[in-house]
Every structure is written in C-alpha cells, then in structure tokens.
Design an enzyme around this catalytic site. Structure first.
Site, PDB file in Angstrom:
ATOM      1  N   GLN A   1       0.815  -1.225   0.000  1.00 54.63           N
ATOM      2  CA  GLN A   1       0.000   0.000   0.000  1.00 54.63           C
ATOM      3  C   GLN A   1       0.849   1.277   0.000  1.00 54.63           C
ATOM      4  O   GLN A   1       0.411   2.311  -0.487  1.00 54.63           O
ATOM      5  CB  GLN A   1      -0.909  -0.032   1.242  1.00 54.63           C
TER       6      GLN A   1
ATOM      7  N   TYR B   1       3.476 -11.650   3.977  1.00 53.77           N
ATOM      8  CA  TYR B   1       3.169 -10.236   3.736  1.00 53.77           C
ATOM      9  C   TYR B   1       3.786  -9.794   2.404  1.00 53.77           C
ATOM     10  O   TYR B   1       5.005  -9.807   2.233  1.00 53.77           O
ATOM     11  CB  TYR B   1       3.676  -9.345   4.888  1.00 53.77           C
TER      12      TYR B   1
ATOM     13  N   SER C   1       0.635 -18.000  16.427  1.00 53.82           N
ATOM     14  CA  SER C   1      -0.360 -16.964  16.161  1.00 53.82           C
ATOM     15  C   SER C   1      -1.692 -17.631  15.879  1.00 53.82           C
ATOM     16  O   SER C   1      -1.773 -18.514  15.017  1.00 53.82           O
ATOM     17  CB  SER C   1       0.067 -16.102  14.965  1.00 53.82           C
TER      18      SER C   1
ATOM     19  N   ARG D   1      -7.544   1.499   3.764  1.00 51.97           N
ATOM     20  CA  ARG D   1      -7.385   0.050   3.618  1.00 51.97           C
ATOM     21  C   ARG D   1      -8.665  -0.655   3.162  1.00 51.97           C
ATOM     22  O   ARG D   1      -8.639  -1.511   2.282  1.00 51.97           O
ATOM     23  CB  ARG D   1      -6.924  -0.551   4.950  1.00 51.97           C
TER      24      ARG D   1
ATOM     25  N   GLN E   1      -0.845   9.133  11.393  1.00 56.38           N
ATOM     26  CA  GLN E   1      -1.541   8.072  12.155  1.00 56.38           C
ATOM     27  C   GLN E   1      -0.630   7.516  13.245  1.00 56.38           C
ATOM     28  O   GLN E   1      -1.041   7.341  14.395  1.00 56.38           O
ATOM     29  CB  GLN E   1      -1.947   6.918  11.230  1.00 56.38           C
TER      30      GLN E   1
HETATM   31  P1  NDP Z   1      -4.886  -1.777  12.855  1.00 54.49           P
HETATM   32  O1  NDP Z   1      -6.135  -2.483  13.213  1.00 54.49           O
HETATM   33  O2  NDP Z   1      -4.433  -0.716  13.793  1.00 54.49           O
HETATM   34  O3  NDP Z   1      -5.076  -1.157  11.400  1.00 54.49           O
HETATM   35  C1  NDP Z   1      -4.083  -0.345  10.864  1.00 54.49           C
HETATM   36  C2  NDP Z   1      -4.645   0.534   9.770  1.00 54.49           C
HETATM   37  O4  NDP Z   1      -5.687   1.395  10.286  1.00 54.49           O
HETATM   38  C3  NDP Z   1      -3.594   1.472   9.213  1.00 54.49           C
HETATM   39  O5  NDP Z   1      -2.799   0.859   8.232  1.00 54.49           O
HETATM   40  C4  NDP Z   1      -4.451   2.601   8.676  1.00 54.49           C
HETATM   41  O6  NDP Z   1      -5.037   2.136   7.461  1.00 54.49           O
HETATM   42  C5  NDP Z   1      -5.537   2.713   9.756  1.00 54.49           C
HETATM   43  N1  NDP Z   1      -5.156   3.597  10.875  1.00 54.49           N
HETATM   44  C6  NDP Z   1      -4.253   3.320  11.879  1.00 54.49           C
HETATM   45  N2  NDP Z   1      -4.181   4.345  12.738  1.00 54.49           N
HETATM   46  C7  NDP Z   1      -5.041   5.287  12.312  1.00 54.49           C
HETATM   47  C8  NDP Z   1      -5.395   6.571  12.803  1.00 54.49           C
HETATM   48  N3  NDP Z   1      -4.846   7.094  13.908  1.00 54.49           N
HETATM   49  N4  NDP Z   1      -6.330   7.284  12.107  1.00 54.49           N
HETATM   50  C9  NDP Z   1      -6.898   6.778  10.996  1.00 54.49           C
HETATM   51  N5  NDP Z   1      -6.582   5.564  10.467  1.00 54.49           N
HETATM   52  C10 NDP Z   1      -5.660   4.810  11.127  1.00 54.49           C
HETATM   53  O7  NDP Z   1      -3.667  -2.791  12.728  1.00 54.49           O
HETATM   54  P2  NDP Z   1      -3.327  -3.881  11.577  1.00 54.49           P
HETATM   55  O8  NDP Z   1      -4.542  -4.601  11.134  1.00 54.49           O
HETATM   56  O9  NDP Z   1      -2.481  -3.222  10.544  1.00 54.49           O
HETATM   57  O10 NDP Z   1      -2.434  -4.894  12.415  1.00 54.49           O
HETATM   58  C11 NDP Z   1      -1.188  -4.444  12.950  1.00 54.49           C
HETATM   59  C12 NDP Z   1      -0.117  -5.464  12.670  1.00 54.49           C
HETATM   60  O11 NDP Z   1      -0.455  -6.700  13.283  1.00 54.49           O
HETATM   61  C13 NDP Z   1       0.113  -5.839  11.203  1.00 54.49           C
HETATM   62  O12 NDP Z   1       0.892  -4.885  10.513  1.00 54.49           O
HETATM   63  C14 NDP Z   1       0.819  -7.158  11.343  1.00 54.49           C
HETATM   64  O13 NDP Z   1       2.179  -6.959  11.644  1.00 54.49           O
HETATM   65  C15 NDP Z   1       0.105  -7.779  12.529  1.00 54.49           C
HETATM   66  N6  NDP Z   1      -0.971  -8.699  12.100  1.00 54.49           N
HETATM   67  C16 NDP Z   1      -0.847 -10.027  12.412  1.00 54.49           C
HETATM   68  C17 NDP Z   1      -1.799 -10.938  12.020  1.00 54.49           C
HETATM   69  C18 NDP Z   1      -1.630 -12.373  12.365  1.00 54.49           C
HETATM   70  O14 NDP Z   1      -2.380 -13.216  11.849  1.00 54.49           O
HETATM   71  N7  NDP Z   1      -0.682 -12.730  13.185  1.00 54.49           N
HETATM   72  C19 NDP Z   1      -2.986 -10.533  11.239  1.00 54.49           C
HETATM   73  C20 NDP Z   1      -3.051  -9.105  10.985  1.00 54.49           C
HETATM   74  C21 NDP Z   1      -2.080  -8.231  11.420  1.00 54.49           C
HETATM   75  P3  NDP Z   1      -5.491   3.088   6.237  1.00 54.49           P
HETATM   76  O15 NDP Z   1      -4.804   4.404   6.355  1.00 54.49           O
HETATM   77  O16 NDP Z   1      -5.115   2.335   5.020  1.00 54.49           O
HETATM   78  O17 NDP Z   1      -6.977   3.179   6.378  1.00 54.49           O
END
Ligand code: NDP
Length: 319
Positions: free
Chosen positions: A27, A54, A154, A230, A292
């Site tokens: 992204q 990833y 996990s 996202r 963010q």
């Molecule tokens: P979040 O639920 O926090 O989502 C993150 C996304 O939300 C950002 O990329 C952005 O997306 C948006 N965002 C974050 N902060 C803000 C803010 N302050 N204001 C507005 N929008 C915001 O976390 P993730 O789902 O990314 O998970 C975090 C990490 O956990 C991953 O990177 C990965 O390393 C891990 N993970 C592990 C998994 C597993 O199966 N073990 C599965 C999923 C994640 P946008 O700007 O695009 O809208």
C-alpha cells in the site's frame, strides 16, 4: 515508551510496536515505510513485526533494506517473521508448520531481511497436518542453530499452546513464549477468556494484532467511506465485510462521543483500553501515514486519562 518482559522470557519489548501487513511492499512506498520505522524507533518502539506471507516476501525485503539504510545496531531492535501461509508458492511443501517448511521459511526470511538471526519466529496458524511435536522440535533446533532466539504461535488455541508447552517441557526443549492473537474492542474472547489461565501457568506473552480493527476504531468510517483507506482496497472486500458492519458503526459512534468527553481521540482511547490489559506485552500498530503513527503513539502518555470508571463505560458501550 514503556518496556516489559515478553511473557516469562527475558526479552524486553516495547509496549507499542509496528507491523507491516498490507502496507510495506504494497500500500505504501518504501520511502514512506522507512519514515514510519524511523518515527517508531525514535519514539522508543523496538519491535517490528513481519511474516513470509506479507506482500509475498516483499514486506521482509523492504524492512531488511530499511534496517540496512538506518544502520541501527542489531542489539537495539527486535524483528519477527511468521511461517505457515508461504510466500506465494502453494505447493504442499511450501506452506504449513512442518520441519521442512519452518526450516526453509526461516532461511528465506533471513535472506530477505539480510540478517543473521530472527528475534521471534512464529507459527502463523495451527497446522492440522503436522504433529505439534514436530513443530516444537523444529523451533528448538532453529534456536540451537542460532537462527532464531524465541518462538511462538499466532491464532493457536489455548489447548494447542499447552500441548506445545507440555511436550517441550517433558523433553527439555525450548517451548513457545508468545502468542499473536487479534485483540481490540470487538475481538476479545481469546485474550480475555480462553488464555486467562495460561498467562501465569505457562508465562505466555502476547503481541496483539489489528488493535484498531483495520482502522474502523479510528472513527474515520463513521460518516462516509473515505478515499485511499485500507478497507477500500480492491481485493480486501472480505476484510471490509468482516470489520465494517452496521452494528459496529453504532458502537463506534458512542465510543467516539465518550472519547470526546475525556478529551482523547478515538484511536488513542481504543489503544489505551488495550494497554490497560497487563497480559498484552505489545500492541502491534499498523499505519499507512506518519500522522496516524504519531497520533497512536500518544496512547502511552494518555493512559492516566482512562480511569476505571471510563473503562467500565467503554465495556458498557461494547457489550
Ligand atoms: P490496525 O487495526 O491498527 O489497522 C491499521 C490501519 O488502520 C492502518 O494501516 C491505517 O489504514 C488505519 N489507521 C491506523 N491508525 C489510524 C489513525 N490514527 N487514524 C486513521 N486511520 C488509522 O492494525 P493492523 O490490522 O495493521 O495490524 C497491525 C499489525 O499486526 C500488522 O501490521 C501485522 O504486523 C500484525 N498482524 C498479524 C496478524 C496475524 O495473523 N498474526 C494478522 C493481521 C495483522 P489506512 O490508512 O489504510 O486506512
């Protein structure tokens, strides 16, 4: 920043960390990824989460280049990889938690990162086709070979984690120290109920994911669907449908009003609520923009603003 032990291990992990799922190698640009890692590191974050799947390995390549560019000393950060889904290939030997795949996934990750060892290596999901004993042995051997330092799981069940732990204990092998479950205001059962006994018995640490439920807990989907986020990305309709439901939006609007009352932003309040759980070793933040990450980092300082009474009000709204 605050630091704590990852479960019963001696590893000192920052309570906030940064992940790369859907962002690094996909992204956002590599320059943007570097900026995010720099902001994180400058603010005391010491853990960067990754996985073979990833961006089909590209996320690890990008993170590895950034670690080279920044020249941070190897003893100043913790980096992870996770194996199970493969890095693109779907042949039976290219996925899962067999000794063969764990061994190969570890070596491939090291090559992509350009590192000599991983700090954390996780079985990304339970593998029904591999005996748990085989995965425990494989992880133990990778530790003995100096390729990884700690290992974990996990989205394993408490029973699967206990099985791995008991087998390791009986055979004097190094068992798992960490589990990586989803945990946020909408997804709570595993962390709060299912694992409740094993934090103490096993000394389980947790690196929790999707703290903002893919961004909906920022409140930005409350009034209209914003561009460039996202949940609007083609191919991620499943993630939008999972997270962005009418029921959740009703709750998020009430949470936003509460956050406003106590003078916090909704994402900060949602993150503080997680930080208050002592069984969470680190919250893995996701961010596509610098603003963010800077906002989410405020959660460390904001912890004192959320009293027991506010915690109760949050729970009432969510139940
Ligand atoms: P979040 O639920 O926090 O989502 C993150 C996304 O939300 C950002 O990329 C952005 O997306 C948006 N965002 C974050 N902060 C803000 C803010 N302050 N204001 C507005 N929008 C915001 O976390 P993730 O789902 O990314 O998970 C975090 C990490 O956990 C991953 O990177 C990965 O390393 C891990 N993970 C592990 C998994 C597993 O199966 N073990 C599965 C999923 C994640 P946008 O700007 O695009 O809208």
């Amino acid at each position: 920043m605050e630091y704590n032990n990852l479960g019963k291990s001696g590893l000192q992990i920052s309570r906030l960390s940064l992940g790369s799922w859907l962002t690094f190698g996909k992204q956002i640009s590599d320059a943007q990824a570097q900026r995010l890692m720099e902001i994180a590191y400058e603010n005391g974050i010491n853990f960067f989460d990754n996985a073979e799947v990833y961006a089909h390995g590209e996320s690890e390549r990008v993170m590895g280049k950034i670690l080279k560019n920044t020249n941070w000393t190897r003893d100043s950060y913790i980096v992870s990889s996770k194996a199970f889904f493969g890095n693109g290939g779907q042949l039976p030997t290219q996925v899962g938690c067999s000794r063969k795949h764990l061994f190969e996934a570890c070596h491939q990750a090291l090559e992509r990162f350009q590192l000599d060892y991983l700090d954390l290596f996780l079985c990304h999901r339970p593998d029904k086709k591999t005996p748990i004993e085989e995965s425990v042995w494989a992880m133990h051997q990778l530790i003995m070979q100096g390729k990884i330092l700690y290992w974990g799981t996990s989205e394993w069940s408490a029973q699967e984690i206990m099985e791995a732990h008991m087998f390791a204990k009986q055979n004097h092998l190094i068992g798992p120290v960490v589990e990586q479950p989803e945990y946020n205001l909408f997804t709570r059962h595993k962390v709060e109920v299912e694992f409740s006994q094993i934090y103490n018995t096993v000394g389980l640490g947790t690196t929790v994911w999707s703290p903002l439920a893919s961004g909906i807990l920022s409140g930005k989907y409350n009034d209209a669907f914003p561009d460039g986020t996202r949940l609007g990305i083609e191919g991620l309709e499943w993630l939008r449908d999972k997270n962005l439901t009418e029921d959740r939006l009703v709750i998020i609007k009430k949470l936003a009003a509460l956050a406003n009352d106590i003078d916090l932003s909704l994402p900060v309040m949602s993150l503080v609520w997680i930080l208050k759980n002592p069984n969470v070793s680190t919250i893995i933040l996701g961010a596509s923009k610098e603003s963010q990450l800077i906002e989410n980092l405020k959660s460390i300082e904001a912890q004192e603003k959320i009293t027991k009474e506010v915690m109760n009000r949050i729970d009432e709204i969510c139940n």
